[in-house]
Design an enzyme around this catalytic site. Structure first.
Site, mmCIF file in Angstrom:
data_model
loop_
_atom_site.group_PDB
_atom_site.id
_atom_site.type_symbol
_atom_site.label_atom_id
_atom_site.label_comp_id
_atom_site.label_asym_id
_atom_site.label_seq_id
_atom_site.Cartn_x
_atom_site.Cartn_y
_atom_site.Cartn_z
ATOM 1 C CD GLN A 196 -1.698 -2.257 1.893
ATOM 2 O OE1 GLN A 196 -0.531 -2.641 1.936
ATOM 3 N NE2 GLN A 196 -2.686 -2.947 2.426
ATOM 4 C CG ASP A 237 -6.831 -0.511 10.100
ATOM 5 O OD1 ASP A 237 -5.624 -0.216 9.981
ATOM 6 O OD2 ASP A 237 -7.621 -0.579 9.139
HETATM 7 O O1 MRU Z 1 -5.421 -3.497 4.730
HETATM 8 P P1 MRU Z 1 -5.679 -2.038 4.514
HETATM 9 O O2 MRU Z 1 -4.987 -1.494 3.317
HETATM 10 O O3 MRU Z 1 -7.138 -1.714 4.555
HETATM 11 O O4 MRU Z 1 -5.019 -1.333 5.773
HETATM 12 C C1 MRU Z 1 -5.064 0.059 5.887
HETATM 13 C C2 MRU Z 1 -4.329 0.577 7.061
HETATM 14 O O5 MRU Z 1 -3.787 -0.146 7.854
HETATM 15 C C3 MRU Z 1 -4.375 2.064 7.263
HETATM 16 O O6 MRU Z 1 -3.200 2.527 7.857
HETATM 17 C C4 MRU Z 1 -5.547 2.392 8.203
HETATM 18 O O7 MRU Z 1 -6.720 1.802 7.735
HETATM 19 C C5 MRU Z 1 -5.754 3.833 8.359
HETATM 20 S S1 MRU Z 1 -6.439 4.583 6.929
HETATM 21 C C6 MRU Z 1 -6.729 6.198 7.252
#
Ligand code: MRU
Length: 374
Positions: A196, A237
């Site tokens: 990501q 999260d």
């Molecule tokens: O697995 P993902 O890509 O959904 O994980 C996203 C994250 O861990 C982000 O850092 C988190 O959701 C914060 S987004 C503002």
């Protein structure tokens, strides 16, 4: 922002398909709730606040398309959709928070009638999106003060416009500092296994013309030792009542490194990411994803066939490693338990405990060493 992460189109929901970035900027039209749920599961849309918005819009879309005029039949059908959304991903609490907001409207169907409830559900989903962007701007406003001229700021995963309704949390802090004219350098962790950081954060920063350097996850320590990093800002999260924070796998390691190099480590998150019903991070359900994400690199095998692998999508950073939590209400500092409760008391009451699900496969227990204090 030059792009929209998610858009309500009346008869469908349009998402920027994050699986295709950065090679392709392709939009995905979801004509029904099941296709929205599938987009969340497969990470066409991802990031805690963004999946909350998507789930709410998916529910609103289902409501709009439901034919029944009988309040009971209607409520039952939409409740099923709410459950489908809940079962998509288990860790980000924003998803459950958004579903519960929609359910609250749904529960009034007996009084409001089906047609009015449909309108109210659509209104609520759009309000969740609008508020999320406003909240992110406030997070940026509070967080930008932490960045000084010439700083090196390190971030992990993607907590930007793509991960939210727009603007972003951790990246919101960076955008706000940039908008103030501050000159600083951003370092972006690539964020294995789903990349990501590399695919999404680096892409966002290039779009915004913010100077950034991409590193692999195992390079952060060297940068810190060389004195190139002055601040770490990540998203979240789910944040438990004592401040323990679940975020993308690798966040915990960064926090440990930050502590050992004396670098301030901040979490940027809206209050919809707080889950005060959980005493500590030990209670946060951690999603485990298919091991092919580890044994393969974008579909290409990179490990011997038959090898075991472990693929938790998130980890928990103990509150002791966190300097502060940047929210739309200000920066919350230690003692987190007391200060989170104090701040929360000023907000609307929320349910005791979210109805969340765990999809853990390997059952490896998560322990945060000092998760009982706070
Ligand atoms: O697995 P993902 O890509 O959904 O994980 C996203 C994250 O861990 C982000 O850092 C988190 O959701 C914060 S987004 C503002």
């Amino acid at each position: 922002m030059k792009f929209k992460t998610i858009e309500w189109k009346g008869d469908r929901i349009r998402l920027l398909d994050q699986r295709k970035l950065p090679q392709e900027v392709r939009y995905l039209d979801c004509p029904n709730a099941s296709s929205v749920a599938q987009a969340i599961r497969t990470m066409a849309i991802r990031g805690a606040p963004a999946i909350g918005v998507a789930a709410a819009m998916g529910i609103a879309l289902a409501a709009k398309k439901t034919r029944s005029r009988n309040p009971r039949v209607f409520a039952k059908a939409i409740e099923k959709v709410c459950q489908e959304m809940r079962e998509t991903r288990p860790t980000a609490v924003n998803l459950f928070w958004a579903v519960e907001r929609m359910e609250k409207i749904l529960r009034r169907v007996g009084n409001d009638g089906v047609e009015e409830t449909k309108k109210n559900l659509v209104r609520e989903a759009l309000q969740i999106l609008k508020t999320d962007i406003e909240v992110n701007r406030k997070i940026g406003m509070y967080g930008k003060k932490l960045i000084k001229k010439g700083d090196g700021v390190l971030t992990h995963c993607n907590a930007g416009a793509l991960a939210t309704g727009g603007y972003g949390t951790a990246l919101g802090v960076i955008y706000a500092a940039r908008d103030e004219g501050k000159q600083f350098q951003v370092f972006v962790d690539e964020t294995r296994p789903m990349l990501q950081g590399c695919r999404l954060t680096a892409w966002e920063l290039v779009q915004e013309k913010i100077p950034a350097t991409l590193i692999t996850d195992n390079m952060a320590g060297v940068l810190m030792r060389k004195g190139l990093v002055n601040l770490v800002v990540v998203g979240a999260d789910r944040i438990a009542g004592n401040g323990d924070t679940a975020n993308k796998i690798g966040t915990y390691g960064l926090a440990v490194l930050s502590k050992s190099h004396g670098i301030p480590f901040y979490v940027a998150a809206p209050t919809s990411t707080l889950d005060l019903s959980l005493a500590s991070g030990e209670e946060i359900p951690i999603e485990e994803r298919n091991i092919a994400e580890v044994t393969h690199f974008r579909g290409y095998p990179i490990a011997p066939k038959g090898v075991k692998a472990f693929n938790p999508a998130f980890d928990v950073t103990p509150h002791s490693l966190i300097h502060g939590i940047i929210t739309e209400k200000g920066i919350i500092r230690k003692p987190f338990r007391k200060n989170l409760r104090k701040m929360f008391a000023a907000l609307k009451p929320r349910p005791e405990r979210f109805q969340t699900l765990s999809t853990g496969q390997a059952g490896v227990p998560y322990r945060t060493r000092d998760s009982k204090e706070g």
